[in-house]
Design an enzyme around this catalytic site. Structure first.
Site: not given
Ligand code: PGA
Length: 257
Positions: A93, A168
């Site tokens: 990630h 995010g």
């Molecule tokens: P998000 O995060 O849906 O909050 O943008 C996705 C992720 O980091 O896997």
């Protein structure tokens, strides 16, 4: 043939005992969508309690160490994840590549360690905003994929394309940008694994929510989503699973192990 979609939640550093009821609500509601694989990747310390609370529902980790065991303070091995009841794990990630300085080579070793234990793996790749704006997103992401890809897919690998600038933030690439990237990832997977490369699910991640999921799932070679913020509550997450169920027929498609 279209691959069976996988909608995986990434709870990141969220989740206490008091959230087990929400995990149960998500698992129960997912049962209405047998045409979609649904999973939740929770903090390592919650895996065992979560998997006991929702037997048969896919609970995963968010990271794994590449070594089998040894002097690695604070780390968790693939065997430990399995032992706790996990059936999958995320590796690479961008939050870990950044904050924990994980290299492509390390991510590759992690993916190989997890696959060799029988875990499903979601391998994350994605470009920064600077790279996207400079027009180098596809070549950068494909180079990152090439360097992080395990030697074999083991039939249990998914790749998640997650543009860092979309995580995010509420910002999402256009469907054309997603389509262009997923097609390039598919070509690379077929180069690396031959026909098996066609069976590796390619997930999109970054600000997926109920209001944009349908449009994203309609893009060719989008085989599911990795969802952060919108996976924490059943009320936000289940409509995304519903959008995946409506997006394409999945008869005879491969299921998560
Ligand atoms: P998000 O995060 O849906 O909050 O943008 C996705 C992720 O980091 O896997």
């Amino acid at each position: 043939m279209a691959l069976k979609k996988l909608v995986a939640g990434n709870w990141k550093m969220h989740g206490l005992s008091s959230d087990l009821a929400e995990i149960k609500a998500i698992a129960d509601a997912s049962g209405a969508y047998p045409g979609v694989d649904v999973a939740l990747c929770v903090p390592a310390i919650l895996i065992e309690r979560a998997s006991r609370a929702v037997p048969g529902f896919a609970i995963g980790g968010q990271d794994v160490h590449f070594a089998e065991k040894g002097a690695h303070t604070g780390c968790v091995s693939a065997q430990m994840l399995l032992d706790a009841g996990a059936v999958l794990t995320i590796v690479g990630h961008s939050e870990r590549r950044d904050a924990q300085r994980e290299s492509d080579a390390e991510v590759k070793s992690k993916a190989e360690a997890a696959l060799s234990c029988g875990l499903q793996v979601i391998l994350c790749i994605g470009e920064s905003l600077e790279v996207r704006e400079a027009g180098n997103a596809v070549e950068t992401v494909i180079a990152q994929l090439a360097a992080s890809l395990p030697a074999q897919s083991g039939g249990r690998l998914s790749v998640a394309y997650e543009p860092i600038w979309a995580i995010g933030t509420g910002k999402v690439p256009t469907v054309e940008e997603i389509g262009e990237m997923h097609a390039a990832i598919r070509r690379k997977l077929e180069d690396a694994f031959g026909q098996e490369g066609g069976d590796v699910r390619i997930l999109y991640g970054g600000s997926v929510k109920a209001s944009n999921a349908g449009e994203i799932f309609a893009v060719p070679d989008v085989d599911g989503a990795l969802v952060g913020g919108a996976s924490l509550k059943a009320a936000d997450f289940i409509p995304i699973v519903g959008a995946a169920a409506e997006s394409r027929p999945v008869e005879g498609a491969r299921a998560i192990a």
